[in-house]
Write an enzyme that holds these catalytic residues in place. Structure first.
Site, mmCIF file in Angstrom:
data_model
loop_
_atom_site.group_PDB
_atom_site.id
_atom_site.type_symbol
_atom_site.label_atom_id
_atom_site.label_comp_id
_atom_site.label_asym_id
_atom_site.label_seq_id
_atom_site.Cartn_x
_atom_site.Cartn_y
_atom_site.Cartn_z
ATOM 1 N N HIS A 198 0.827 -1.197 0.000
ATOM 2 C CA HIS A 198 0.000 0.000 0.000
ATOM 3 C C HIS A 198 0.868 1.257 0.000
ATOM 4 C CE1 HIS A 198 1.041 -0.732 4.192
ATOM 5 N NE2 HIS A 198 0.787 0.542 4.452
ATOM 6 N N ASP A 206 0.451 8.340 9.503
ATOM 7 C CA ASP A 206 1.362 8.391 8.359
ATOM 8 C C ASP A 206 2.053 9.756 8.344
ATOM 9 O OD1 ASP A 206 0.581 5.893 7.645
ATOM 10 O OD2 ASP A 206 -0.557 6.470 5.876
ATOM 11 N N LYS A 403 -3.592 -8.303 9.008
ATOM 12 C CA LYS A 403 -4.103 -7.293 9.942
ATOM 13 C C LYS A 403 -5.516 -6.868 9.567
ATOM 14 C CE LYS A 403 -2.063 -3.201 10.346
ATOM 15 N NZ LYS A 403 -1.133 -2.148 10.847
ATOM 16 N N THR A 450 -6.200 -4.526 15.771
ATOM 17 C CA THR A 450 -5.736 -3.265 16.358
ATOM 18 C C THR A 450 -6.680 -2.788 17.470
ATOM 19 O OG1 THR A 450 -6.923 -1.961 14.711
ATOM 20 C CG2 THR A 450 -4.689 -2.611 14.168
ATOM 21 N N GLU A 488 -2.245 -5.171 18.295
ATOM 22 C CA GLU A 488 -1.468 -3.941 18.172
ATOM 23 C C GLU A 488 -2.241 -2.826 18.856
ATOM 24 O OE1 GLU A 488 -0.783 -2.922 14.122
ATOM 25 O OE2 GLU A 488 0.299 -4.768 13.640
ATOM 26 N N LEU A 491 -2.868 3.684 18.399
ATOM 27 C CA LEU A 491 -2.231 4.996 18.494
ATOM 28 C C LEU A 491 -1.170 4.957 19.583
ATOM 29 C CD1 LEU A 491 -5.427 7.233 18.266
ATOM 30 C CD2 LEU A 491 -3.661 7.009 16.523
#
Length: 585
Positions: A198, A206, A403, A450, A488, A491
């Site tokens: 990606h 990002d 994921k 996540t 995971e 943040l």
């Protein structure tokens, strides 16, 4: 990546640390440009905090009198601390414990006699530069020494398609990855390698831009229907549309063939590390590396939390599949377009006819047909790529993982609109994660999820966020499908409340009725940056890793854990300071 605007960190640059003695000398090579990973991420997202006094707090500093050299210090960490003296005198740490890959096969467990959850740490997004070198070598080396000393099992690194195969199809430049993986091996750290097909840029966290390979973007410019498309004609270049998975549209190859060739080249180049240093291959399957549609893109302000997002099925390849499905179902009139009454990216469910709780289209015959097709296309996309990955990495000793995004906002509504637009057919009346778990189970893959650090009461209550309930649902689905679950954090969080939430979630103690050995098989901590090496954050992190390694059946007093964490903080201080300072330059 799951989103909680309460803790949108944004600025990743840490506060400078005052050093006792001389500053670290020498400049790192291959300096990153102005869009480096530590650049602040602009955001204008709003939120509500239920208990602000409980956020981002840290334990009070431990008195020096409580930091003796502990005679009962764990042997493996003692060896690690001694090994990471100045680099010129460092010696390799012997690996005498059970192999990590074997632990994965058994469903989890940390190294050593205790059965805990091994902790990995995500590397910076720009660990490898655009010129295929290691970014900030000195900082990387110091950081890896610090992580190993804290008992961390390994690191996770993005292996970017847009870097490795950038200029020409079939020409791979592994550049800095060779050096990074060798560096991890030298420090006794395992590696989770993410096949990142990606674009980096446009999602939460990002902070550097790495586009898809140049030759891929050339083809997407020629045929814009290779990009995901919404009903208003917006094209998304984060990931090639899964609608053309089997179309030879990329210089004579299909996207899935490109992904398979990339993974095969990775296997051949790093064969000597597989199963020993490289223990896991996480296969990217969509934006942010997650198995989903790009339904909530932040780029250019298109979407803002907690909007419901938008369906991404309007490129000609997706519409062709929809038309065929509708004709097969005997409803050809349903095949010309997706829902036209599902609102816009930033609507809430009740703003739209399709997602409203009473009489919404999502719960109609048409809604069931469309959502079934849309979610099945995503599952088949996963099947195609996993089939390739399984055959490529068969008998190499590595595990394969996928994921899945933790889309927790509007989870308390009937329609679960944000999950539906992302491709997860999960509503109050239907479990959307069990089919995904079964798909992963067919290929022996790990379900990586996540938002493990989030708690319900910390989220904006008006958006009916429920990350804890979502994690519970996913855990039940993976148990029913007999699939290992890894986690995971969504943040960056350094406070003990987030750490305690991760510890609870990783124990898989659902409703107080967990099997004795049921735990997550691994946890990946987001992310290695200067903030992690700040003294209070590092102290919290060291204690957290120690608790994760020991497992849920170990009960020790809080003061003992704090004393041991304080000791490791003291022992690792020189290279922790070096890492923090080097990462900021």
């Amino acid at each position: 990546m799951a989103l909680n605007m309460t803790h949108q960190i944004g600025a990743l640059a840490g506060t400078p640390i005052s050093l006792e003695g001389s500053p670290v000398s020498g400049d790192s090579t291959n300096a990153v440009n102005a869009s480096a990973v530590w650049k602040a991420v602009p955001t204008n997202l709003s939120c509500k905090i239920s208990k602000p006094d409980m956020m981002d707090s840290v334990s009070p500093p431990i008195s020096p009198c409580r930091s003796p050299v502990l005679s009962n210090m764990r042997a493996d960490l003692s060896v690690a601390c001694r090994a990471y003296a100045p680099e010129s005198t460092a010696t390799p740490v012997s690996e005498t414990d059970r192999d990590y890959a074997e632990l994965y096969k058994q469903g989890g467990g940390a190294k050593g006699k205790e059965k805990g959850v091994p902790v990995f740490v995500m590397m910076p997004l720009d660990s490898v530069t655009m010129s295929n070198g290691v970014n900030r070598r000195k900082a990387m080396d110091a950081s890896l020494r610090a992580l190993k000393s804290a008992g961390v099992e390994g690191i996770m690194m993005d292996v970017w398609w847009g870097l490795v195969e950038r200029e020409q199809p079939g020409h791979y430049n592994w550049g800095g990855y060779n050096e990074l993986i060798e560096m991890a091996k030298r420090h006794g750290l395992k590696v989770q390698a993410v096949m990142s097909f990606h674009q980096c840029g446009g999602n939460v966290g990002d902070s550097v831009t790495i586009p898809l390979p140049n030759w891929v973007r050339e083809e997407m410019d020629k045929d814009q229907d290779l990009a995901y498309t919404d009903q208003w004609g917006r094209r998304n270049y984060e990931y090639v549309s899964l609608g053309c998975d089997t179309v030879p549209a990329l210089k004579g190859r299909t996207p899935v063939q490109c992904y398979a060739d990339f993974m095969r080249a990775f296997r051949d180049n790093f064969n000597q590390y597989l199963g020993d240093t490289i223990v896991e291959i996480q296969v990217g399957m969509g934006p942010a590396g997650e198995l989903r549609y790009p339904s909530y893109p932040e780029l250019n302000g298109t979407w803002k939390f907690p909007g419901i997002g938008a369906f991404q099925c309007y490129d000609k390849y997706m519409l062709s599949s929809l038309k065929a499905a509708a004709e097969s179902a005997g409803k050809p009139e349903w095949g010309s377009t997706g829902p036209t009454d599902a609102g816009h990216y930033n609507n809430w469910p009740e703003d739209t006819p399709f997602f409203r709780k009473d009489g919404g289209g999502w719960n109609s015959e048409y809604g069931e047909f469309f959502l079934g097709w849309y979610s099945q296309m995503l599952i088949e996309h996963g099947e195609r790529i996993l089939s390739s990955a399984k055959s490529i990495f068969d008998r190499t000793g590595v595990k394969i993982s996928v994921k899945v995004a933790g889309i927790h906002w509007h989870y308390g509504t009937r329609s679960h609109a944000p999950e539906l637009t992302a491709g997860y057919y999960n509503t109050r009346y239907r479990d959307g994660y069990l089919p995904i778990a079964h798909m992963l189970g067919r290929h022996g893959a790990i379900f990586n999820f996540t938002c493990i650090e989030m708690r319900d009461h910390e989220q904006p209550q008006d958006a009916l966020c429920a990350p804890e309930k979502l994690v519970r649902q996913v855990a039940l689905a993976t148990q029913a499908a007999h699939v290992p679950l890894a986690g995971e954090n969504a943040l960056p969080r350094y406070d003990e409340y987030a750490h305690e939430q991760i510890l609870r979630a990783s124990s898989l103690n659902i409703d107080g009725n967990s099997e004795a050995d049921a735990q997550m098989c691994a946890f990946t901590y987001l992310r290695m940056n200067p903030d992690l090496f700040q003294p209070d954050n590092w102290r919290q992190f060291v204690g957290f890793v120690k608790k994760m390694n020991e497992g849920k059946d170990v009960h020790r007093c809080r003061e003992q854990v704090e004393r041991e964490a304080e000791h490791f903080v003291h022992v690792t201080q020189p290279f922790v300071q070096e890492a923090a300072v080097a990462l900021m330059h």
